[in-house]
Design a protein around this motif. Structure first.
Motif, PDB file in Angstrom:
ATOM      1  N   TYR A  12       0.840  -1.206   0.000  1.00 55.12           N
ATOM      2  CA  TYR A  12       0.000   0.000   0.000  1.00 55.12           C
ATOM      3  C   TYR A  12       0.871   1.250   0.000  1.00 55.12           C
ATOM      4  N   GLY A  13       1.917   1.251   0.788  1.00 52.71           N
ATOM      5  CA  GLY A  13       2.823   2.405   0.827  1.00 52.71           C
ATOM      6  C   GLY A  13       3.511   2.648  -0.503  1.00 52.71           C
ATOM      7  N   VAL A  14       4.012   1.587  -1.118  1.00 54.70           N
ATOM      8  CA  VAL A  14       4.664   1.724  -2.429  1.00 54.70           C
ATOM      9  C   VAL A  14       3.669   2.267  -3.446  1.00 54.70           C
ATOM     10  N   ALA A  15       2.464   1.705  -3.452  1.00 56.13           N
ATOM     11  CA  ALA A  15       1.448   2.157  -4.402  1.00 56.13           C
ATOM     12  C   ALA A  15       1.047   3.606  -4.143  1.00 56.13           C
ATOM     13  N   LEU A  16       0.861   3.949  -2.882  1.00 53.74           N
ATOM     14  CA  LEU A  16       0.418   5.300  -2.530  1.00 53.74           C
ATOM     15  C   LEU A  16       1.443   6.350  -2.935  1.00 53.74           C
ATOM     16  N   PHE A  17       2.707   6.083  -2.678  1.00 56.46           N
ATOM     17  CA  PHE A  17       3.736   7.047  -3.045  1.00 56.46           C
ATOM     18  C   PHE A  17       3.997   7.055  -4.551  1.00 56.46           C
ATOM     19  N   SER A  18       3.490   6.042  -5.268  1.00 50.28           N
ATOM     20  CA  SER A  18       3.637   6.002  -6.720  1.00 50.28           C
ATOM     21  C   SER A  18       2.472   6.659  -7.439  1.00 50.28           C
ATOM     22  N   TYR A  19       1.272   6.432  -6.922  1.00 50.56           N
ATOM     23  CA  TYR A  19       0.060   6.906  -7.597  1.00 50.56           C
ATOM     24  C   TYR A  19      -1.040   7.006  -6.553  1.00 50.56           C
ATOM     25  N   PHE A  31      -0.723   6.422   5.620  1.00 49.40           N
ATOM     26  CA  PHE A  31      -1.516   7.545   5.124  1.00 49.40           C
ATOM     27  C   PHE A  31      -0.993   8.869   5.694  1.00 49.40           C
ATOM     28  N   LEU A  32      -0.738   8.917   6.992  1.00 50.64           N
ATOM     29  CA  LEU A  32      -0.233  10.149   7.619  1.00 50.64           C
ATOM     30  C   LEU A  32       1.164  10.512   7.112  1.00 50.64           C
ATOM     31  N   ALA A  33       2.012   9.510   6.907  1.00 48.91           N
ATOM     32  CA  ALA A  33       3.342   9.777   6.351  1.00 48.91           C
ATOM     33  C   ALA A  33       3.230  10.370   4.953  1.00 48.91           C
ATOM     34  N   TYR A  34       2.310   9.839   4.157  1.00 47.36           N
ATOM     35  CA  TYR A  34       2.115  10.374   2.816  1.00 47.36           C
ATOM     36  C   TYR A  34       1.564  11.796   2.865  1.00 47.36           C
ATOM     37  N   ALA A  35       0.603  12.035   3.750  1.00 53.21           N
ATOM     38  CA  ALA A  35       0.035  13.382   3.888  1.00 53.21           C
ATOM     39  C   ALA A  35       1.110  14.381   4.300  1.00 53.21           C
ATOM     40  N   ALA A  36       1.980  13.993   5.216  1.00 54.75           N
ATOM     41  CA  ALA A  36       3.076  14.881   5.632  1.00 54.75           C
ATOM     42  C   ALA A  36       4.044  15.117   4.480  1.00 54.75           C
ATOM     43  N   TRP A  37       4.323  14.077   3.729  1.00 58.08           N
ATOM     44  CA  TRP A  37       5.233  14.191   2.584  1.00 58.08           C
ATOM     45  C   TRP A  37       4.678  15.170   1.547  1.00 58.08           C
ATOM     46  N   ARG A  38       3.374  15.058   1.284  1.00 55.06           N
ATOM     47  CA  ARG A  38       2.748  15.966   0.314  1.00 55.06           C
ATOM     48  C   ARG A  38       2.670  17.394   0.837  1.00 55.06           C
ATOM     49  N   ALA A  39       2.327  17.546   2.126  1.00 58.68           N
ATOM     50  CA  ALA A  39       2.155  18.883   2.697  1.00 58.68           C
ATOM     51  C   ALA A  39       3.470  19.640   2.814  1.00 58.68           C
ATOM     52  N   THR A  40       4.564  18.917   2.954  1.00 57.33           N
ATOM     53  CA  THR A  40       5.873  19.571   3.121  1.00 57.33           C
ATOM     54  C   THR A  40       6.702  19.565   1.850  1.00 57.33           C
ATOM     55  N   ASN A  41       6.069  19.253   0.733  1.00 64.95           N
ATOM     56  CA  ASN A  41       6.777  19.203  -0.546  1.00 64.95           C
ATOM     57  C   ASN A  41       7.957  18.237  -0.451  1.00 64.95           C
ATOM     58  N   ALA A  42       7.640  17.000  -0.125  1.00 61.30           N
ATOM     59  CA  ALA A  42       8.623  15.915   0.020  1.00 61.30           C
ATOM     60  C   ALA A  42       9.634  16.231   1.119  1.00 61.30           C
ATOM     61  N   PHE A  43       9.115  16.723   2.250  1.00 60.41           N
ATOM     62  CA  PHE A  43       9.942  17.083   3.411  1.00 60.41           C
ATOM     63  C   PHE A  43      11.013  18.104   3.061  1.00 60.41           C
ATOM     64  N   GLY A  44      10.684  18.988   2.136  1.00 57.99           N
ATOM     65  CA  GLY A  44      11.590  20.055   1.734  1.00 57.99           C
ATOM     66  C   GLY A  44      12.663  19.633   0.752  1.00 57.99           C
ATOM     67  N   LEU A  45      12.624  18.392   0.317  1.00 62.29           N
ATOM     68  CA  LEU A  45      13.652  17.897  -0.605  1.00 62.29           C
ATOM     69  C   LEU A  45      13.337  18.194  -2.059  1.00 62.29           C
ATOM     70  N   ASN A  46      12.085  18.471  -2.351  1.00 63.82           N
ATOM     71  CA  ASN A  46      11.683  18.682  -3.731  1.00 63.82           C
ATOM     72  C   ASN A  46      11.626  20.175  -4.025  1.00 63.82           C
TER      73      ASN A  46
END
Length: 167
Positions: A103-110, A144-159
């Motif tokens: 689920y994590g791999v799929a979520l971060f992919s699409y 889900f929360l990790a993905y939401a944080a990743w999206r909200a922080t623009n890939a934790f500031g890496l992107n």
């Protein structure tokens, strides 16, 4: 980029990858149907239905794309769902762990399948085991929360910028 370096612009290699990923997706969907119903004919019918249904409305093998990322993500969503169903029916912590990982791999992919665990709730025995049922869903909530944080922080500031490969 890695796959492009391996296969270059050779259409046969990309066609083989597309056929392999679509075949794997159909296999996992049929295994889900078999796990849910216990009937082989239902699994076969589900496989046939999903083999032809997408081709009525859209193509999953576009020659203008290097590799269809949608199909690749759907394979992981299907793997997650099949193992989740098997975990609920037959147990096994490893099934739950691989289901969450897929689920994590799929979520971060699409992210189109972000609410897939909501469908998992249907299979839980909420009345008999409310605490255990909640604990089974907890890992999916954490992903889900990790993905939401990743999206909200623009890939934790890496992107710095969004880059979409040409289609």
């Amino acid at each position: 980029e890695v796959a492009f370096r391996l296969f270059g612009t050779h259409p046969r290699a990309w066609t083989a990858i597309s056929l392999l990923s679509n075949s794997l997706l159909l296999l996992l969907l049929a295994k889900m149907a078999l796990e849910l119903t216990g009937r082989r004919w239902v699994a076969g019918a589900a496989g046939i239905l999903f083999a032809f249904l997408p081709n009525l409305t859209q193509t999953y093998h576009w020659s203008t794309q290097v590799l269809n990322e949608v199909t690749c993500a759907l394979v992981f969503y299907a793997l997650s769902a099949w193992l989740w169903i098997a975990h609920v029916r037959r147990g096994g912590a490893w099934r739950l762990a691989v289901s969450v990982l897929a689920y994590g791999v799929a979520l971060f992919s699409y992210e189109a399948g972000i609410l897939l665990p909501a469908a998992y709730v249907i299979l839980l025995a909420w009345r008999r085991e409310p605490v255990r049922s909640l604990l089974r869903m907890l890992p999916f909530g954490m992903v889900f929360l990790a993905y939401a944080a990743w999206r909200a922080t623009n890939a934790f500031g890496l992107n710095q910028t969004w880059h979409y490969p040409p289609h």
